[in-house]
Every structure is written in C-alpha cells, then in structure tokens.
Design a protein around this motif. Structure first.
Motif, PDB file in Angstrom:
ATOM      1  N   ALA A  22       0.831  -1.204   0.000  1.00  0.00           N
ATOM      2  CA  ALA A  22       0.000   0.000   0.000  1.00  0.00           C
ATOM      3  C   ALA A  22       0.866   1.255   0.000  1.00  0.00           C
ATOM      4  O   ALA A  22       0.630   2.193  -0.769  1.00  0.00           O
ATOM      5  N   LEU A  23       1.884   1.274   0.852  1.00  0.00           N
ATOM      6  CA  LEU A  23       2.794   2.430   0.879  1.00  0.00           C
ATOM      7  C   LEU A  23       3.618   2.509  -0.396  1.00  0.00           C
ATOM      8  O   LEU A  23       3.907   3.599  -0.893  1.00  0.00           O
ATOM      9  N   LEU A  24       3.974   1.360  -0.929  1.00  0.00           N
ATOM     10  CA  LEU A  24       4.702   1.345  -2.194  1.00  0.00           C
ATOM     11  C   LEU A  24       3.848   1.970  -3.304  1.00  0.00           C
ATOM     12  O   LEU A  24       4.345   2.741  -4.129  1.00  0.00           O
ATOM     13  N   ALA A  25       2.563   1.670  -3.288  1.00  0.00           N
ATOM     14  CA  ALA A  25       1.648   2.272  -4.275  1.00  0.00           C
ATOM     15  C   ALA A  25       1.621   3.788  -4.127  1.00  0.00           C
ATOM     16  O   ALA A  25       1.654   4.523  -5.116  1.00  0.00           O
ATOM     17  N   LEU A  26       1.572   4.256  -2.886  1.00  0.00           N
ATOM     18  CA  LEU A  26       1.582   5.709  -2.649  1.00  0.00           C
ATOM     19  C   LEU A  26       2.894   6.332  -3.089  1.00  0.00           C
ATOM     20  O   LEU A  26       2.914   7.451  -3.611  1.00  0.00           O
ATOM     21  N   GLU A  39      -0.816  -1.221  -9.881  1.00  0.00           N
ATOM     22  CA  GLU A  39      -0.373  -2.609  -9.782  1.00  0.00           C
ATOM     23  C   GLU A  39      -0.065  -2.983  -8.335  1.00  0.00           C
ATOM     24  O   GLU A  39      -0.423  -4.072  -7.880  1.00  0.00           O
ATOM     25  N   CYS A  40       0.600  -2.091  -7.624  1.00  0.00           N
ATOM     26  CA  CYS A  40       0.926  -2.347  -6.209  1.00  0.00           C
ATOM     27  C   CYS A  40      -0.340  -2.432  -5.368  1.00  0.00           C
ATOM     28  O   CYS A  40      -0.456  -3.307  -4.503  1.00  0.00           O
ATOM     29  N   ALA A  41      -1.282  -1.541  -5.604  1.00  0.00           N
ATOM     30  CA  ALA A  41      -2.530  -1.548  -4.841  1.00  0.00           C
ATOM     31  C   ALA A  41      -3.327  -2.817  -5.110  1.00  0.00           C
ATOM     32  O   ALA A  41      -3.993  -3.332  -4.211  1.00  0.00           O
ATOM     33  N   GLN A  42      -3.248  -3.330  -6.325  1.00  0.00           N
ATOM     34  CA  GLN A  42      -3.979  -4.542  -6.695  1.00  0.00           C
ATOM     35  C   GLN A  42      -3.312  -5.816  -6.198  1.00  0.00           C
ATOM     36  O   GLN A  42      -3.931  -6.867  -6.196  1.00  0.00           O
ATOM     37  N   ALA A  43      -2.069  -5.736  -5.775  1.00  0.00           N
ATOM     38  CA  ALA A  43      -1.310  -6.939  -5.415  1.00  0.00           C
ATOM     39  C   ALA A  43      -1.937  -7.716  -4.267  1.00  0.00           C
ATOM     40  O   ALA A  43      -1.794  -8.933  -4.200  1.00  0.00           O
ATOM     41  N   ASN A  44      -2.616  -7.021  -3.357  1.00  0.00           N
ATOM     42  CA  ASN A  44      -3.262  -7.694  -2.231  1.00  0.00           C
ATOM     43  C   ASN A  44      -4.629  -7.055  -2.014  1.00  0.00           C
ATOM     44  O   ASN A  44      -4.807  -6.253  -1.107  1.00  0.00           O
ATOM     45  N   GLU A  45      -5.580  -7.425  -2.846  1.00  0.00           N
ATOM     46  CA  GLU A  45      -6.889  -6.785  -2.836  1.00  0.00           C
ATOM     47  C   GLU A  45      -7.697  -7.053  -1.571  1.00  0.00           C
ATOM     48  O   GLU A  45      -8.646  -6.347  -1.285  1.00  0.00           O
ATOM     49  N   SER A  46      -7.313  -8.061  -0.790  1.00  0.00           N
ATOM     50  CA  SER A  46      -8.045  -8.340   0.453  1.00  0.00           C
ATOM     51  C   SER A  46      -7.544  -7.491   1.618  1.00  0.00           C
ATOM     52  O   SER A  46      -8.170  -7.457   2.675  1.00  0.00           O
ATOM     53  N   ASP A  47      -6.438  -6.785   1.428  1.00  0.00           N
ATOM     54  CA  ASP A  47      -5.867  -5.928   2.467  1.00  0.00           C
ATOM     55  C   ASP A  47      -6.602  -4.587   2.491  1.00  0.00           C
ATOM     56  O   ASP A  47      -6.640  -3.886   1.473  1.00  0.00           O
TER      57      ASP A  47
END
Length: 97
Positions: A22-26, A39-47
């Motif tokens: 999530a922070l990587l996406a930001l 892509e980073c935000a989608q990597a763990n959609e259950s988080d």
C-alpha cells in the motif's frame, strides 16, 4: 518511518525496500507512475490498506464509481476533499501502523 522521512525518499530513484504494497503504491503515485501504483494496490486486494489506496487511485483517475467500491472494501468513507490531502492522510495513517 514518519511522513517527513517518507517524503524524503521521494527524491530517490527507487523506493525503500521495507515498504508494504500500500505504501509502495503511494510512493509510485507520487513519482507520477499511476500504472505502477495501481499494480501495487492490486497486489493484495483483500488488504484494507491496499483497498484504501486503490480507492484513492481510482478517484484520482476520475473513476468515481470504481473508487466508491474500493472505499467500501477498505471500510473507509468516500473521500471528497483535495487529492493531496487524502494522499497525506492515507500515508500518515499507514505509516503510523
């Protein structure tokens, strides 16, 4: 890491190694790379944290219905303020753990 330390990393060519997705996406969002951030935000959609960032990214893109879906998944209210303020709020919250 606090928000000022996080902001300082934005001057680097690569993100810090210890960031969650999530922070990587930001981080990538602030680099102007929306696709990589997404892509980073989608990597763990259950988080919930990633879902929150995902919502922010779709809001930034202008896809408000998709953003609303991700805000619900994140358990967050739909944001309506300035995007920069939302980025700050999400980043500070995630850094605080």
């Amino acid at each position: 890491m606090d928000i000022d330390e996080f902001r300082a990393t934005l001057q680097d060519v690569a993100p810090p190694a210890n960031l969650g997705m999530a922070l990587l996406a930001l981080w990538w969002d602030r680099q102007g790379d929306w696709e990589r951030a997404h892509e980073c935000a989608q990597a763990n959609e259950s988080d919930p944290a990633s879902a929150w960032v995902h919502a922010y990214l779709h809001r930034k893109e202008g896809d408000l219905s998709n953003a609303a879906y991700w805000y619900r998944r994140a358990g967050q209210p739909v944001a309506t303020g300035k995007l920069d303020a939302e980025w700050e709020s999400i980043t500070e919250t995630l850094l605080a753990g």
